[in-house]
Design an enzyme around this catalytic site. Structure first.
Site, PDB file in Angstrom:
ATOM      1  N   HIS A 292      88.571  12.041  56.265  1.00 33.21           N
ATOM      2  CA  HIS A 292      88.807  13.480  56.371  1.00 33.21           C
ATOM      3  C   HIS A 292      89.465  13.758  57.707  1.00 33.21           C
ATOM      4  CE1 HIS A 292      88.303  17.780  56.124  1.00 33.21           C
ATOM      5  NE2 HIS A 292      87.623  17.781  57.252  1.00 33.21           N
TER       6      HIS A 292
ATOM      7  N   ASN B  60      85.021  17.958  63.023  1.00 30.94           N
ATOM      8  CA  ASN B  60      84.240  18.691  62.034  1.00 30.94           C
ATOM      9  C   ASN B  60      85.092  19.726  61.322  1.00 30.94           C
ATOM     10  OD1 ASN B  60      81.941  17.247  62.701  1.00 30.94           O
ATOM     11  ND2 ASN B  60      81.285  18.735  64.246  1.00 30.94           N
TER      12      ASN B  60
ATOM     13  N   LYS C 240      91.852  21.282  63.182  1.00 30.69           N
ATOM     14  CA  LYS C 240      92.772  20.151  62.999  1.00 30.69           C
ATOM     15  C   LYS C 240      94.093  20.604  62.374  1.00 30.69           C
ATOM     16  CE  LYS C 240      89.806  17.959  60.427  1.00 30.69           C
ATOM     17  NZ  LYS C 240      88.685  18.929  60.513  1.00 30.69           N
TER      18      LYS C 240
ATOM     19  N   ASP D  31      93.954  17.097  55.466  1.00 35.78           N
ATOM     20  CA  ASP D  31      92.653  17.091  54.801  1.00 35.78           C
ATOM     21  C   ASP D  31      92.224  15.691  54.359  1.00 35.78           C
ATOM     22  OD1 ASP D  31      90.282  18.310  53.909  1.00 35.78           O
ATOM     23  OD2 ASP D  31      91.050  18.376  51.861  1.00 35.78           O
TER      24      ASP D  31
END
Length: 305
Positions: free
Chosen positions: A140, A156, A161, A179
């Site tokens: 992820h 997290n 991001k 993602d």
């Protein structure tokens, strides 16, 4: 790891199928092909029988120079090991003897549509098979290409991001995956980052929605894959942590046995995270050239005493 068949190679490289049409579903399990040489003179101690066998102009010319009986023996000695397939890059002219043996043994005999430089064809085929058969894992995060370096951004959910990746695109860098990042191990030292196909070119931004970066910013905003050089974790700001060390100990994140240099960047309102990522990328490049700013600074201090 994906399944690779002879039929996949036929379609990828637009090959002619001379024999073995009913064997095209056979799996290819080794990511590198083999160009038989010693095998033609009877040495089979290290013959990689599970690899695709490539016959170029050199091999075909050699076989043509042999007597009919000797040529049949040489070919017969190889086909009995049942490699996944033979690919001829020198054209299909004069392959009657090879066609006969491959038919009898049920081995696909393939041929390029036009004669090709064998070494170049092998490079293309090896790269293709290596990527298909490489060990794979997903993480992820976000993968971006910065100054030619693949950078994996982790953190997290909701840390920023994708927003950071969007800022990087605005600075002229490229999105690779958002993602879901697919990592492929190409060698003991190389990890390739790419997308999973479904998310290709898409970037999801909170409060804005799903963006197609190619439609919005042009083809230069996206790159299909990139070798991972840095692993960066984005974390929330913590007071009195990550102080300015002159030369902090190198850290690494391991993916499928490959160690990737790792750094942590803490987020705080007003902090230029994109600029810090660019600085980290440039610093990595300098280190690859043998330069360390910390080492130079320490030498300056030592020279004063």
């Amino acid at each position: 790891m994906k399944i690779l068949t002879v039929e996949d190679v036929v379609q990828k490289f637009s090959l002619k199928v001379l024999t073995g049409e009913n064997k095209l579903k056979e799996q290819i399990r080794q990511p590198k092909c083999h160009r038989p040489g010693l095998e033609f003179v009877g040495h089979f101690d290290f013959f990689p029988t599970e690899r695709v066998q490539i016959l170029g102009r050199k091999e075909i010319t050699y076989l043509h120079k042999l007597s009919k009986e000797e040529r049949q023996m040489r070919i017969g000695n190889i086909v009995k090991y049942h490699p996944p397939c033979f690919i001829v890059t020198a054209g299909e002219e004069g392959l009657t003897y090879l066609t006969q043996y491959c038919k009898e043994e049920g081995i696909p005999l393939l041929c390029t549509n036009v004669p090709q430089i064998t070494s170049e064809f092998i490079n293309h085929l090896d790269n293709y098979m290596l990527k298909i058969l490489a060990p794979v894992m997903t993480v992820h995060g976000v993968c971006i290409n910065v100054y030619g370096l693949g950078i994996l951004l982790r953190g997290n959910s909701g840390v920023g991001k994708s927003e950071t990746a969007h800022t990087m695109i605005g600075r002229g860098h490229r999105l690779v995956a958002d993602d879901v990042v697919v990592l492929k191990k190409l060698s003991p030292r190389t990890i390739l980052g790419t997308h999973d196909g479904k998310t290709k070119e898409f970037l999801a931004l909170r409060s804005v929605g799903l963006l197609n970066v190619v439609r919005l910013y042009g083809r230069k905003a996206f790159q299909d894959e990139s070798k991972i050089s840095l692993d960066i974790k984005l974390t929330k700001w913590q007071k009195n942590s990550l102080n300015n060390e002159l030369d902090h100990e190198s850290k690494f994140t391991e993916y499928m046995g490959v160690q990737i240099p790792h750094i942590e960047i803490q987020l705080q309102p007003g902090r230029d995270v994109a600029g810090l990522i660019e600085a980290a990328a440039n610093n990595w490049l300098l280190k690859q050239q043998g330069y360390s700013a910390a080492e130079e600074f320490m030498k300056r201090l030592e020279s004063e005493f």
